[in-house]
Design an enzyme around this catalytic site. Sequence first.
Site, mmCIF file in Angstrom:
data_model
loop_
_atom_site.group_PDB
_atom_site.id
_atom_site.type_symbol
_atom_site.label_atom_id
_atom_site.label_comp_id
_atom_site.label_asym_id
_atom_site.label_seq_id
_atom_site.Cartn_x
_atom_site.Cartn_y
_atom_site.Cartn_z
ATOM 1 N N HIS A 188 12.127 0.856 -41.127
ATOM 2 C CA HIS A 188 10.452 0.581 -40.571
ATOM 3 C C HIS A 188 10.977 0.270 -39.090
ATOM 4 O O HIS A 188 11.558 -0.878 -38.881
ATOM 5 C CB HIS A 188 10.164 -0.705 -41.183
ATOM 6 C CG HIS A 188 8.648 -1.035 -40.884
ATOM 7 N ND1 HIS A 188 7.617 -0.332 -41.074
ATOM 8 C CD2 HIS A 188 8.198 -1.996 -40.294
ATOM 9 C CE1 HIS A 188 6.359 -0.668 -40.464
ATOM 10 N NE2 HIS A 188 6.692 -1.864 -40.207
ATOM 11 N N GLU A 232 5.404 0.527 -37.033
ATOM 12 C CA GLU A 232 4.577 -0.672 -36.794
ATOM 13 C C GLU A 232 3.915 -0.348 -35.344
ATOM 14 O O GLU A 232 4.698 -0.305 -34.414
ATOM 15 C CB GLU A 232 5.122 -2.044 -36.638
ATOM 16 C CG GLU A 232 4.327 -3.203 -36.678
ATOM 17 C CD GLU A 232 5.170 -4.624 -36.556
ATOM 18 O OE1 GLU A 232 5.334 -5.054 -37.656
ATOM 19 O OE2 GLU A 232 5.217 -5.023 -35.594
ATOM 20 N N PHE A 281 12.542 -12.966 -27.742
ATOM 21 C CA PHE A 281 11.815 -12.874 -29.027
ATOM 22 C C PHE A 281 12.782 -13.166 -30.084
ATOM 23 O O PHE A 281 12.252 -13.917 -30.946
ATOM 24 C CB PHE A 281 11.048 -11.492 -29.193
ATOM 25 C CG PHE A 281 10.168 -11.443 -30.478
ATOM 26 C CD1 PHE A 281 9.035 -12.242 -30.790
ATOM 27 C CD2 PHE A 281 10.525 -10.933 -31.841
ATOM 28 C CE1 PHE A 281 8.395 -12.301 -31.865
ATOM 29 C CE2 PHE A 281 9.872 -11.049 -32.998
ATOM 30 C CZ PHE A 281 8.585 -11.643 -32.826
ATOM 31 N N ASP A 318 1.466 -16.258 -37.480
ATOM 32 C CA ASP A 318 1.828 -17.141 -36.370
ATOM 33 C C ASP A 318 0.572 -18.043 -36.049
ATOM 34 O O ASP A 318 -0.490 -17.754 -35.961
ATOM 35 C CB ASP A 318 2.399 -16.516 -35.220
ATOM 36 C CG ASP A 318 3.712 -15.811 -35.455
ATOM 37 O OD1 ASP A 318 4.231 -16.205 -36.596
ATOM 38 O OD2 ASP A 318 3.866 -14.638 -34.938
ATOM 39 N N SER A 373 8.998 4.466 -41.600
ATOM 40 C CA SER A 373 7.684 4.066 -41.211
ATOM 41 C C SER A 373 7.531 3.376 -39.906
ATOM 42 O O SER A 373 8.585 3.075 -39.288
ATOM 43 C CB SER A 373 7.119 2.856 -42.371
ATOM 44 O OG SER A 373 8.166 2.084 -42.533
#
Length: 288
Positions: free
Chosen positions: A259, A9, A210, A101, A7
């Site tokens: 993912h 994102e 990040f 967030d 999958s």
Amino acid sequence: MTTPRISFEFFPPKSLDASFKLSETVRMLAPLDPGFVSVTYGAGGTTRKLTHEAVVAIHKNYGLNVAAHLTCVDASRAETLEIAESYAAAGVTELVALRGDPPKGSGGFVPHPQGFNNSIELIEALAETGKFKLRVGAYPDPHPEAVSANADVEYLKRKIDAGAHSAITQFFFGAETFFRFRDRCAAAGITAPIIPGIVPIDNWKGVRKFAVACGTVIPPEVDAAYETAIRDGREADLSIAMCTELCSDLMEGGVEDLHFYTLNKPNLTRDICHALGVTQAATLENVA
């Protein structure tokens, strides 16, 4: 070793150029036949409308199963559930339910006065509608706001009990990190699927920044490897090799679903999927 279920994102575009990049990313990765794709929400709910537009467009134009991110940030309960209903009306039946967030510089999450206080309240309300398959976030490395080493597992258990069907993890750098987390979840009685989140590293400096912000542990050897690869102009080669090895280690440990956080840059993700035996499954006909 079997071929994994995959999958992807994506994030919603904020400009015309970004729209073209998203379209090209979906066009390149859709033939790999993902089980679902997800579309993120910006910090502070800043991309609410853009997320909705991207989700509906991908669902309509590419025939993909799209899971829309939905958060508790800066919206009342009524507004949030209205967004969910609009997804259902558009034929979108999966949501990724998150606290979300807070706006940058806000100092932390503060619930909307008429909003959901946390992701568990959001999940419960969405589950009551009976219209969605709900996915949630999970953290193999401790979340920066976690109060104890086991807090993330305990909170995930509460989210599953509230009505979530599966969890997608934050990215991590070693398979053992995921396996330890999976074992702790099993010991806590969590039986729902936990899908590891994988980030193909297109820009190490950006991903490293990040990772530090979200509490992902960075092994010293990974830092050293990228320092050398960047110096030698081999960053992409290193990323493909390391990510493919990570995915292979996960699959050898029994993982069947992966993912990928594409960052709307499809090339590395496609190359890694090909290396794992995931090849083109269909030809797109409607890509308008």
